[in-house]
Design a protein around this motif. Structure first.
Motif, PDB file in Angstrom:
ATOM      1  N   GLY A 163       1.024  -1.127  -0.207  1.00 34.45           N
ATOM      2  CA  GLY A 163       0.165  -0.028   0.083  1.00 34.45           C
ATOM      3  C   GLY A 163       0.918   1.138   0.017  1.00 34.45           C
ATOM      4  O   GLY A 163       2.124   1.090   0.486  1.00 34.45           O
ATOM      5  N   PRO A 164       0.199   2.466  -0.313  1.00 36.01           N
ATOM      6  CA  PRO A 164       1.390   3.780  -0.591  1.00 36.01           C
ATOM      7  C   PRO A 164       1.410   4.173   0.977  1.00 36.01           C
ATOM      8  O   PRO A 164       0.968   3.600   2.134  1.00 36.01           O
ATOM      9  N   GLN A 165       2.311   4.493   0.878  1.00 33.50           N
ATOM     10  CA  GLN A 165       3.276   5.246   1.963  1.00 33.50           C
ATOM     11  C   GLN A 165       2.278   6.766   2.759  1.00 33.50           C
ATOM     12  O   GLN A 165       2.127   7.601   1.860  1.00 33.50           O
ATOM     13  N   LEU A 166       2.351   6.184   3.731  1.00 36.09           N
ATOM     14  CA  LEU A 166       1.204   7.912   3.752  1.00 36.09           C
ATOM     15  C   LEU A 166       1.775   8.745   5.110  1.00 36.09           C
ATOM     16  O   LEU A 166       0.967  10.342   5.292  1.00 36.09           O
ATOM     17  N   PHE A 167       2.682   8.504   5.147  1.00 35.29           N
ATOM     18  CA  PHE A 167       2.904   9.346   7.135  1.00 35.29           C
ATOM     19  C   PHE A 167       4.641  10.124   6.646  1.00 35.29           C
ATOM     20  O   PHE A 167       5.723   9.094   5.495  1.00 35.29           O
ATOM     21  N   GLU A 168       4.754  10.928   6.331  1.00 31.75           N
ATOM     22  CA  GLU A 168       6.886  11.467   6.674  1.00 31.75           C
ATOM     23  C   GLU A 168       6.430  11.119   7.706  1.00 31.75           C
ATOM     24  O   GLU A 168       6.151  12.062   8.312  1.00 31.75           O
ATOM     25  N   ALA A 169       7.537  11.683   8.746  1.00 28.84           N
ATOM     26  CA  ALA A 169       7.992  12.035   9.964  1.00 28.84           C
ATOM     27  C   ALA A 169       9.361  12.100  10.250  1.00 28.84           C
ATOM     28  O   ALA A 169      10.795  11.702   9.846  1.00 28.84           O
ATOM     29  N   ASP A 170       9.755  13.447  10.965  1.00 35.30           N
ATOM     30  CA  ASP A 170      10.988  13.470  11.953  1.00 35.30           C
ATOM     31  C   ASP A 170      11.164  13.571  12.807  1.00 35.30           C
ATOM     32  O   ASP A 170      10.010  13.214  14.010  1.00 35.30           O
ATOM     33  N   ARG A 171      11.720  14.693  14.056  1.00 37.24           N
ATOM     34  CA  ARG A 171      12.736  14.153  15.359  1.00 37.24           C
ATOM     35  C   ARG A 171      11.427  14.713  15.485  1.00 37.24           C
ATOM     36  O   ARG A 171      11.135  15.176  17.166  1.00 37.24           O
ATOM     37  N   GLU A 172      10.151  16.058  14.534  1.00 41.51           N
ATOM     38  CA  GLU A 172      10.099  16.854  15.212  1.00 41.51           C
ATOM     39  C   GLU A 172       8.052  16.556  15.286  1.00 41.51           C
ATOM     40  O   GLU A 172       7.222  17.449  15.989  1.00 41.51           O
ATOM     41  N   SER A 173       7.984  16.436  14.142  1.00 42.17           N
ATOM     42  CA  SER A 173       6.852  16.512  13.355  1.00 42.17           C
ATOM     43  C   SER A 173       6.138  15.296  12.467  1.00 42.17           C
ATOM     44  O   SER A 173       7.214  14.724  12.450  1.00 42.17           O
ATOM     45  N   VAL A 174       4.577  14.671  12.474  1.00 42.11           N
ATOM     46  CA  VAL A 174       4.513  14.050  11.426  1.00 42.11           C
ATOM     47  C   VAL A 174       3.481  14.848  10.340  1.00 42.11           C
ATOM     48  O   VAL A 174       2.924  15.511  10.627  1.00 42.11           O
ATOM     49  N   ARG A 175       3.545  14.498   9.468  1.00 42.77           N
ATOM     50  CA  ARG A 175       3.104  14.811   7.730  1.00 42.77           C
ATOM     51  C   ARG A 175       2.352  14.074   7.729  1.00 42.77           C
ATOM     52  O   ARG A 175       3.047  12.806   6.842  1.00 42.77           O
ATOM     53  N   PHE A 176       1.645  14.071   7.095  1.00 44.09           N
ATOM     54  CA  PHE A 176       0.596  12.817   6.353  1.00 44.09           C
ATOM     55  C   PHE A 176       0.565  13.047   5.211  1.00 44.09           C
ATOM     56  O   PHE A 176       0.614  14.507   4.477  1.00 44.09           O
TER      57      PHE A 176
END
Length: 208
Positions: free
Chosen positions: A32-45
């Motif tokens: 399935g598709p990747q739904l989230f990006e994340a780093d040490r401070e944030s999560v992005r849909f």
């Protein structure tokens, strides 16, 4: 959406991300598709093909009408507006908060008001245009929804009163007027506009 986790252990963020990825994998499969990006401070849909976000669909522009004689009461256009309006299910993320993150609270409040405004505009258009099309029953439905969303909207009140009276529900029309008058007096210490009072009197006298 960007969610900043201020003053929270990174371990909590990693745990949340793990649970999110696990749930997405179970729902969409390993490929399935990747739904989230994340780093040490944030999560992005990440908006992905096949994944519909109701708030995004609600704010997208309506497709252009294919009827060459389209006007404001176009049946096809009104059906499209009705479909989109059904996506609104109340206040945006009403029970979600991030303690200690005023930036998120400010963003959330702006989103809530923007979506409410769009819904008010849609309901107003539906109520007016459906009444003009002779579909008073549906016009009344949307007029009542608008009044529920915006309780001090006097135009919506008058339309609701008139449609109720025309449907033979004079008692309900006058009850709506009385409830509005009480709310107006209680909240902002005002009385209904003259046009509203005149309409109420006409309904009492059976003139509507």
């Amino acid at each position: 959406f960007i969610f900043r986790f201020l003053r929270r252990p990174l371990g909590n963020l990693r745990l949340v991300l793990h649970d999110l990825r696990k749930a997405c994998t179970q729902a969409l499969g390993e490929s399935g598709p990747q739904l989230f990006e994340a780093d040490r401070e944030s999560v992005r849909f990440i908006p992905s093909a096949g994944i519909e976000v109701d708030s995004q669909a609600f704010t997208d522009a309506l497709p252009p009408c294919q009827d060459p004689h389209c006007d404001k009461t176009c049946v096809r256009c009104l059906e499209a507006v009705e479909t989109v309006a059904k996506l609104y299910r109340g206040q945006f993320m009403a029970q979600f908060e991030l303690p200690g993150c005023p930036e998120f609270a400010e963003w959330q409040e702006l989103q809530q008001e923007s979506l409410r405004l769009r819904m008010r505009l849609m309901l107003t258009r539906l109520a007016i245009c459906l009444e003009e099309n002779g579909r008073e029953d549906k016009a009344l439905l949307y007029s009542r929804q608008l009044l529920n969303l915006d309780p001090l909207n006097e135009d919506a009140l008058r339309r609701t009163m008139r449609l109720l009276a025309q449907a033979g529900q004079r008692g309900a029309a006058l009850s709506a007027f009385e409830a509005f008058a009480i709310a107006l007096r209680t909240e902002i210490e005002l009385t209904p506009e003259k046009d509203t009072q005149v309409l109420a009197e006409k309904i009492r006298n059976g003139q509507v």
